[in-house]
Design an enzyme around this catalytic site. Structure first.
Site, PDB file in Angstrom:
ATOM      1  N   TYR A  29       0.824  -1.220   0.000  1.00 44.37           N
ATOM      2  CA  TYR A  29       0.000   0.000   0.000  1.00 44.37           C
ATOM      3  C   TYR A  29       0.851   1.261   0.000  1.00 44.37           C
ATOM      4  CZ  TYR A  29      -4.193  -2.769   0.217  1.00 44.37           C
ATOM      5  OH  TYR A  29      -5.197  -3.646  -0.110  1.00 44.37           O
ATOM      6  N   GLN A  37     -15.649   2.198  -6.455  1.00 41.42           N
ATOM      7  CA  GLN A  37     -14.924   1.055  -5.892  1.00 41.42           C
ATOM      8  C   GLN A  37     -13.461   1.428  -5.689  1.00 41.42           C
ATOM      9  OE1 GLN A  37     -16.288  -2.892  -7.880  1.00 41.42           O
ATOM     10  NE2 GLN A  37     -16.554  -1.284  -9.417  1.00 41.42           N
ATOM     11  N   VAL A  59     -10.066   3.373  -4.499  1.00 34.92           N
ATOM     12  CA  VAL A  59      -9.580   3.925  -3.234  1.00 34.92           C
ATOM     13  C   VAL A  59      -8.728   5.174  -3.479  1.00 34.92           C
ATOM     14  CG1 VAL A  59      -9.711   1.724  -2.017  1.00 34.92           C
ATOM     15  CG2 VAL A  59      -7.602   2.306  -3.242  1.00 34.92           C
ATOM     16  N   HIS A  92     -15.143   0.892  -1.075  1.00 34.10           N
ATOM     17  CA  HIS A  92     -14.006   0.028  -0.743  1.00 34.10           C
ATOM     18  C   HIS A  92     -12.954   0.770   0.067  1.00 34.10           C
ATOM     19  CE1 HIS A  92     -14.950  -2.883  -4.311  1.00 34.10           C
ATOM     20  NE2 HIS A  92     -15.789  -3.003  -3.299  1.00 34.10           N
ATOM     21  N   GLY A 147     -15.983   1.841 -16.117  1.00 34.08           N
ATOM     22  CA  GLY A 147     -14.623   1.375 -15.864  1.00 34.08           C
ATOM     23  C   GLY A 147     -14.504   0.284 -14.827  1.00 34.08           C
TER      24      GLY A 147
HETATM   25  N1  APR Z   1     -11.235   3.336 -19.954  1.00 37.21           N
HETATM   26  C1  APR Z   1     -12.341   2.639 -19.582  1.00 37.21           C
HETATM   27  N2  APR Z   1     -12.296   1.397 -19.050  1.00 37.21           N
HETATM   28  C2  APR Z   1     -11.071   0.845 -18.882  1.00 37.21           C
HETATM   29  C3  APR Z   1      -9.876   1.516 -19.233  1.00 37.21           C
HETATM   30  C4  APR Z   1      -9.994   2.815 -19.792  1.00 37.21           C
HETATM   31  N3  APR Z   1      -8.917   3.521 -20.162  1.00 37.21           N
HETATM   32  N4  APR Z   1      -8.832   0.686 -18.946  1.00 37.21           N
HETATM   33  C5  APR Z   1      -9.359  -0.443 -18.417  1.00 37.21           C
HETATM   34  N5  APR Z   1     -10.701  -0.358 -18.393  1.00 37.21           N
HETATM   35  C6  APR Z   1     -11.672  -1.347 -17.905  1.00 37.21           C
HETATM   36  C7  APR Z   1     -11.259  -2.772 -18.145  1.00 37.21           C
HETATM   37  O1  APR Z   1     -11.749  -3.212 -19.402  1.00 37.21           O
HETATM   38  C8  APR Z   1     -11.967  -3.506 -16.993  1.00 37.21           C
HETATM   39  O2  APR Z   1     -13.276  -3.925 -17.382  1.00 37.21           O
HETATM   40  O3  APR Z   1     -11.748  -1.184 -16.504  1.00 37.21           O
HETATM   41  C9  APR Z   1     -12.101  -2.437 -15.910  1.00 37.21           C
HETATM   42  C10 APR Z   1     -11.167  -2.664 -14.737  1.00 37.21           C
HETATM   43  O4  APR Z   1     -11.564  -3.853 -14.116  1.00 37.21           O
HETATM   44  P1  APR Z   1     -10.788  -4.329 -12.801  1.00 37.21           P
HETATM   45  O5  APR Z   1      -9.330  -4.247 -13.039  1.00 37.21           O
HETATM   46  O6  APR Z   1     -11.405  -5.646 -12.387  1.00 37.21           O
HETATM   47  O7  APR Z   1     -11.123  -3.214 -11.716  1.00 37.21           O
HETATM   48  P2  APR Z   1     -12.472  -3.049 -10.895  1.00 37.21           P
HETATM   49  O8  APR Z   1     -13.651  -3.531 -11.686  1.00 37.21           O
HETATM   50  O9  APR Z   1     -12.518  -1.656 -10.389  1.00 37.21           O
HETATM   51  O10 APR Z   1     -12.237  -4.050  -9.650  1.00 37.21           O
HETATM   52  C11 APR Z   1     -13.238  -4.062  -8.647  1.00 37.21           C
HETATM   53  O11 APR Z   1     -11.822  -5.505  -7.286  1.00 37.21           O
HETATM   54  O12 APR Z   1      -9.677  -5.884  -6.598  1.00 37.21           O
HETATM   55  C12 APR Z   1     -10.899  -5.406  -6.200  1.00 37.21           C
HETATM   56  O13 APR Z   1     -11.337  -3.791  -4.565  1.00 37.21           O
HETATM   57  C13 APR Z   1     -10.781  -3.969  -5.823  1.00 37.21           C
HETATM   58  O14 APR Z   1     -12.246  -2.125  -6.307  1.00 37.21           O
HETATM   59  C14 APR Z   1     -11.598  -3.251  -6.884  1.00 37.21           C
HETATM   60  C15 APR Z   1     -12.588  -4.306  -7.303  1.00 37.21           C
END
Ligand code: APR
Length: 234
Positions: free
Chosen positions: A52, A90, A92, A108, A175
């Site tokens: 972190y 979601q 942080v 989160h 996103g």
């Molecule tokens: N513009 C729009 N979308 C994007 C971009 C971009 N430039 N780059 C990536 N993405 C999309 C990806 O296609 C994906 O669907 O953002 C999404 C990111 O997904 P994750 O990496 O799974 O992140 P997230 O959905 O926020 O994860 C949810 O999981 O690990 C835990 O607590 C953590 O809050 C997090 C939660």
């Protein structure tokens, strides 16, 4: 008009903060069981603090992008007409706030906040998490952890989130991969209540099929265009 917006790591990707499940995402480099669970913290608190601390350092230099700015504009435009943007993230990071959003619900938790593992007191903190930090509330050391909801812990503000979802006219998901519950279940709840749903993402999410409207592309382009369309229609 009341809009419920759920954002995920994709809204901050173009600000240089990593996503989690993309090809070079955070969870491809670290085992989340080691750095994002209470068990991992109990097993090796130093590893968790280092993880972190590295993310805090990364956040320090990050700037909001056009998607964050567009959502701040949407909040103002809706409020000017007696409506509401309920911005539930979601993420942080603090990029929604840096872009000017006045009310951000961090379900989160927040990276730039430290929590005492012993007494649960929290305080703003962009410095390094250390075993030596003494909690100002309970006076004990050794408990400094990020105020971040780990896997197996309960997300924050769920009552306020459910209330806001029930009064929304539109649910938009921005996103996020739709992989982690309860956030990933919000779209189905909205749909069951007859609320219009929209997904703005780089690519179809795991629950893309549930959404009425879908727009794909980089958030810094897709979100401002979508926001301008919503504001024009108010
Ligand atoms: N513009 C729009 N979308 C994007 C971009 C971009 N430039 N780059 C990536 N993405 C999309 C990806 O296609 C994906 O669907 O953002 C999404 C990111 O997904 P994750 O990496 O799974 O992140 P997230 O959905 O926020 O994860 C949810 O999981 O690990 C835990 O607590 C953590 O809050 C997090 C939660």
């Amino acid at each position: 008009m009341n809009i419920f917006a759920l954002t995920g790591a994709g809204v901050s990707a173009e600000s240089g903060l990593g996503t989690f499940r993309d090809k070079d995402g955070v969870w491809t480099k670290y085992d989340l069981n080691d750095v994002a669970t209470p068990e991992g913290f109990a097993r090796n608190p130093a590893l968790v603090r280092d993880f972190y601390n590295a993310r805090r350092a990364n956040l320090a230099g990050a700037q909001p992008n056009a998607a964050h700015a567009a959502l701040a504009r949407l909040e103002t435009a809706l409020a000017a007409r007696g409506g509401e943007l309920f911005l539930c993230t979601q993420n942080v990071d603090d990029l929604h706030e840096k872009a000017g959003s006045g009310r951000v619900i961090h379900m989160h938790g927040e990276l730039a906040v430290t929590r005492c593992h012993h007494c649960a007191a929290t305080w703003p903190d962009t410095g390094s998490l250390s075993a030596d930090t003494v909690c100002a509330a309970c006076g004990r050391a050794g408990g400094a952890r990020p105020h971040v909801v780990w896997f197996g812990e309960i997300p924050l503000f769920m009552d306020a989130i459910e209330d806001a979802l029930a009064r929304a006219d539109l649910f938009v998901s921005i996103g996020t991969s739709g992989s982690v519950y309860p956030a990933a279940g919000f779209v189905a709840e909205a749909r069951a209540m007859g609320i219009a749903t929209c997904e703005l993402n780089l690519e179809p999410s795991a629950n893309a099929y549930v959404f009425d409207e879908k727009r794909y592309g980089a958030a810094s382009a897709v979100v401002p265009a979508w926001v301008e369309g919503v504001i024009a229609g108010l």
